[in-house]
Enzyme design. Sequence first.
Site, short mmCIF file in Angstrom:
data_model
loop_
_atom_site.label_atom_id
_atom_site.label_comp_id
_atom_site.label_asym_id
_atom_site.label_seq_id
_atom_site.Cartn_x
_atom_site.Cartn_y
_atom_site.Cartn_z
N HIS A 71 56.63 -15.83 43.22
CA HIS A 71 58.13 -15.88 42.47
C HIS A 71 59.03 -15.14 43.72
O HIS A 71 58.70 -15.04 44.88
CB HIS A 71 58.18 -14.64 41.49
CG HIS A 71 57.71 -13.29 41.90
ND1 HIS A 71 58.70 -12.54 42.58
CD2 HIS A 71 56.77 -12.53 41.75
CE1 HIS A 71 58.07 -11.48 42.62
NE2 HIS A 71 56.76 -11.38 42.21
N CYS A 104 51.77 -9.55 43.68
CA CYS A 104 52.37 -10.73 43.54
C CYS A 104 52.57 -11.43 44.83
O CYS A 104 52.58 -10.80 45.76
CB CYS A 104 53.79 -10.82 42.92
SG CYS A 104 53.33 -10.54 40.77
#
Length: 420
Positions: free
Chosen positions: A327, A345
């Site tokens: 992301h 992440c």
Amino acid sequence: MSHSSRTSRVAGCTLVVIALGVGVTACGSDGNPLSATPYDAAEQISFNGPTKAGQKADPDKPLEITVEGDEGRITDVTATDAVGRHVSGELSADGGRWHSTSPLAADAHYTVRVSTEDEDGAPGRRVVTFDTGKPRAKQRLNVTFGPQAGKYGVGQPVTADLSQPVKDKAQRAIVERGLKVVSSPVVDGSWHWVDDKKLHYRPKEYWPTNATIQVLSNLDGIKINDRLWGGTAKPLKLTTGDRIIAVADASSHHMTVYKNDKEINTIPITMGKPGFETRNGIKVVIGKEYFVRMRGTTVGIAAGTSESYDLPVYYATRVTWSGEYVHAAPWSVGDQGSANVSHGCIGMRTSNAAWFYETVRPGDIVKVVNSSGHTMEPFGNGFGDWNVDWAKWRKGSALVTGDPEGPTEVERARLRPQSV
């Protein structure tokens, strides 16, 4: 008994009824019984089953065909139902008996074609039809295939969710034989039992690009056990696109993206810091969300602590159900390409995240290397299926009884001699 004597006996073109209560005319297609060839083998063979017309065969009992006396032998038997499902069987070495080895379906209509020869070597034929009764069991094993029909990346496994648990290996084998995956181009693949109610199917290697994958069930009406019969399943069609593989290196802090084995982009990234290491291994894209509100409390970080966070996140490509994404992370641009500072992440600048978001689709591959985190779970947290080596994957099939690295059914079919 000679071929000529068989021909003369059916000159009246009468209707012959055999043990399963099926009528078949014994004359030739042109109405001249003397031209009928091969001969009608009605009196040469017998079937087990109902003795009166209108009765139905018990699907619990195997189909059996035998030669009467010592007159000739059976040379071939094919049995199929109205939807094209074949019944497998075994023929004795002397040709005196054939019996089915796969279960008959309940409430089905079957056509059986028997080839014989008499003591003089003349060929005989017999075609009969019969119906099986309805299943006595109340429980039906319905199957739901996944994912939804559509276009996916080459790493997308096929899933089968069962409405009832199946624990016994022999019963699992019946289920597995009824679940069909056919791809074009053809690839070697196998089902793997994740648990008593779920199976995954994947090829030995990733799916080919631009492939078509058809998934269907032949279990409807098939007996699984005394209380459970096969039920319905909606067929599924999938296609694949380009071969997109993104390799995220935790030591170099860069992600390299390949399309059909050609490098198309290298992106500076940041990954999980100590204590929050990104999982190693192969992951499959399971979804894309333009906007996600990410909170530390959803992954066990207490609110108000030094590690807590509550952030708006854009261009989020999901790879695990537990919250790993690729992301946009504008707050960590200074560390991207040089340090791992995330909570697990894969973060990158917004423009790169937007490019990645638009480039990949569900089923594409994200492979994490050189992280000190645990290896991606095979099941339960997304699709970690590709982290299971092929031999171990095949051991998860109820149909593998020998060498798990031996030939699959597709490979065996290729090795069989082909008639010309």
